[in-house]
Design an enzyme around this catalytic site. Structure first.
Site, PDB file in Angstrom:
ATOM      1  CG  ASP A  18      -2.554  -0.087   0.787  1.00 47.11           C
ATOM      2  OD1 ASP A  18      -2.629  -0.166  -0.541  1.00 47.11           O
ATOM      3  OD2 ASP A  18      -3.216   0.329   1.589  1.00 47.11           O
ATOM      4  CB  THR A  22       0.529  -0.562  -8.406  1.00 47.37           C
ATOM      5  OG1 THR A  22       0.944  -1.738  -7.798  1.00 47.37           O
ATOM      6  CG2 THR A  22      -0.334  -0.812  -9.503  1.00 47.37           C
TER       7      THR A  22
END
Ligand code: GTP
Ligand code: MG
Length: 642
Positions: A18, A22
């Protein structure tokens, strides 16, 4: 498609779940690497994702985005093995977290020494907090031996910091060595799928060698022979994939099950799978416990994970931070090569604890307490004097003097000089005229890149005959020593792969061939300056008149001898310059001196033309300055009657 002239690199993300890996890859590349349905639904990465990134400076990067979740470290490992550099992502609101540490440990064990730290989510924190986090991240990196990594603040939400990350990455990869394309092909398979019309397709990073359509390859373990139907790099068909590129290979007559993640595509008759590997192990400094003899471990190499036990050959245990020789005994065979880096995770809980280097990839069974076996492994590890000399030289991209190489290899005296002589005799190393030694592999790699650079520039500039030596050298690397560059170009010229005119190099044997369209442009420019006589239009005027960039055409005409470059702002046709010279000859038959006004009046031109023209005539030896006037230069003296 020919391989492009830029370099290739593999960039791997790393970092805690997290923290924005990405999202950052999407900001940098535009690609969403979370492609699984489950990834989208849960908002976390599960498996590896892939993207393509062109960095400033001509580096073409394959990006491997890894999952941060503790449970998917196995997938992270499959992606991390074989990266050239890391993009370590740390969220500014949380700072360093457990998988930040574990991922950095893993990349450290794998020997990854280049990288950039992205401090993400800066839009979510206050300025003061950002300063504190930056400080503590830097301290952490310093303590871990990565103090030279730039720490770049970025927000994937607002886009702030994007350019800085790209610049930092380009810097981190600037001096990256090319991977050996001359060695046998070796590709760890990280994905296999079926594509309608192509059959089984596998992907992976080509560690070394090249792969072309038609090549025969072997899948190991399993020894399944196959043929390459098709090769893609970054979604485009290519005639050849090169070491260091993310590659997709369509294989003929092969079921998808025959090439799962963890298998290897190999050139035939190269590596064989084996279950006993002699290794040097290093246990992480903050491993929770010591590594014990016969401990069960997970062995990670390439994209494979194999269970096995560690047989310690020097004592009963290796403490955190310690190292030693060992044999890994695997439950399934692995495909290892000498010098390969690998990672060990504890069996349960699965956690990275150690790593190492393969010494003998297909070893006999070793027993503990055998002095002879240890001696043999140590000898294998350090290699013959020749191996050591060559290995040391191989680490020096610019080459080095014999004494320096010997020192780095830990050799001295006759042993060093004999090793050097044998390598040169055998053609593995080359001594340049200034005494510098360099490996033949390095020279061959540089020659190949030089050809690619020339080819690319020729294609991009079809009106230029070739590329200046200076430009080629700077393209090959600003720090490349002159002697090395000279050797590379001398080799290419001797092999007839490159030709030279003055200081310009051209690849190949074919002469320039202009497309009808380009030829028409060149002819148009030639007509204009011819029509302009001794007062031709300037390049700028020409450009306005003709509506295209005329500089290349003018340089081309100059190269062909049809135009003369008086100054960068004044190109005259050859005929016009000949008429000027003829006029001078006649003039000096009746006059001793030529003034600027004589020239202007005689040829009917303004100062704009007469001043640069006269300077050109001086340079060319037609006239010579004498006080305020010109007298005949050396090229006219024979004719002058004065
Ligand atoms: N505000 C803000 N949110 C961000 C930023 N970067 C990522 N996020 C959010 O943080 C969440 C996690 O981002 P991801 O990029 O999926 O994180 P990750 O590191 O790839 O996560 P894993 O792959 O599961 O380890 C998402 O909801 C993103 O939208 C950022 O710079 N600013
Ligand atoms: Mg992710």
């Amino acid at each position: 498609m020919e391989p492009a002239a830029h370099r290739f690199a593999i960039l791997g993300t790393a970092g805690h779940i997290d923290h924005g890996k990405t999202a950052l890859v999407r900001l940098l590349t535009g690609t969403d690497t979370d492609r699984l349905k489950e990834e989208k639904a849960r908002g976390i990465s599960i498996d590896l994702g892939f993207a393509h990134l062109d960095l400033p400076g001509g580096i073409s990067c394959g990006v491997v985005d890894v999952p941060g979740h503790e449970r998917f470290v196995k997938n992270m490992l499959a992606g991390a093995c074989g990266v050239d550099a890391m993009l370590l992502v740390i969220a500014a609101d949380e700072g360093v977290m457990p998988q930040t540490r574990e991922h950095l440990d893993i990349l450290d064990l794998l020997g990854v020494k280049r990288g950039v730290v992205a401090l993400t989510k800066i839009d979510m924190v206050e300025e003061e907090w950002l300063e504190l986090v930056t400080e503590s991240v830097k301290e952490y990196l310093d303590a871990r031996g990565f103090g030279d990594f730039p720490v770049v603040p970025v927000s994937s939400k607002t886009g702030e910091g994007r350019e800085a990350v790209l610049t930092a990455l380009a810097g981190a990869l600037a001096e990256l060595e090319e991977r050996p394309a001359s060695r046998a092909a070796r590709l760890p398979v990280d994905r296999a799928f079926t594509v309608e019309g192509f059959g089984t397709v596998v992907t992976g990073t080509l560690w070394q060698g090249t792969i072309r359509p038609g090549d025969r390859l072997v899948v190991e373990p399993g020894h399944v022979e196959t043929r390459v139907r098709n090769v893609e790099v970054h979604g485009e068909h290519v005639a050849e994939a090169r070491a260091g590129q993310r590659t997709a290979v369509a294989l003929a007559g092969l079921a998808r099950d025959a090439v799962p993640r963890g298998t290897w595509l190999l050139a035939p008759d190269t590596l064989r799978p084996a279950s006993m590997i002699d290794v040097r192990l290093r246990v992480l400094r903050d491993a929770p416990k010591e590594l014990r003899h016969r401990q069960r471990v997970r062995f990670h190499l390439g994209a494979s994970e194999i269970l096995g036990r560690v047989v310690l050959l020097e004592g009963d245990r290796i403490e955190p931070g310690g190292e030693g020789l060992a044999q890994i005994r695997l439950e399934e065979p692995a495909v290892a090569d000498r010098g390969d880096r690998f990672v060990l995770r504890s069996y349960s809980p699965a956690r990275a604890i150690a790593g190492g280097t393969a010494i003998l990839p297909d070893a006999p069974k070793r027993r503990r307490g055998h002095g002879k076996a240890l001696e043999e492994i140590r000898r294998e590890e350090s290699g013959s004097p020749e191996d050591r000399f060559l290995a040391a030289l191989g680490e020096m991209p610019h080459g080095a003097g014999a004494a320096e190489v010997a020192r780095a290899a830990g050799l001295a005296g006759a042993e060093a000089s004999e090793a050097e002589a044998r390598l040169i005799e055998g053609g593995t190393a080359v001594r340049l005229p200034d005494g510098t030694l360099v490996t033949s592999e390095r020279l061959a790699g540089l020659s190949r890149r030089a050809e690619e650079v020339l080819e690319e520039l020729q294609r991009a500039n079809p009106l230029r005959w070739g590329t200046s030596r200076g430009e080629l050298k700077s393209r090959l690397g600003a720090k490349l020593p002159a002697a090395l560059f000279e050797q590379v170009t001398a080799d290419l010229l001797a092999a007839g792969r490159v030709r030279q005119r003055e200081d310009v190099l051209r690849r190949g044997r074919e002469e320039m061939a202009l497309s009808p369209e380009l030829q028409a442009r060149v002819d148009g420019v030639a007509r204009e300056i011819e029509a302009g006589g001794v007062t031709p239009p300037t390049p700028k005027e020409l450009q306005t008149r003709l509506g295209f960039n005329v500089l290349d055409a003018l340089e081309h005409l100059t190269f062909r001898g049809e135009a003369v470059k008086v100054t960068p702002e004044l190109f005259m046709s050859r005929g016009a310059v000949q008429r000027v010279v003829a006029w001078l000859e006649t003039f000096f038959q009746d006059h001793r001196e030529l003034s600027m006004a004589d020239l202007r009046g005689g040829l009917g031109m303004s100062r704009k033309y007469s001043v640069p023209l006269l300077e050109h005539l001086d340079r060319q030896g037609w006239t010579r300055r004498s006080g305020d006037v010109r007298i005949p230069g050396r090229r006219l003296e024979g004719d002058s009657r004065s």
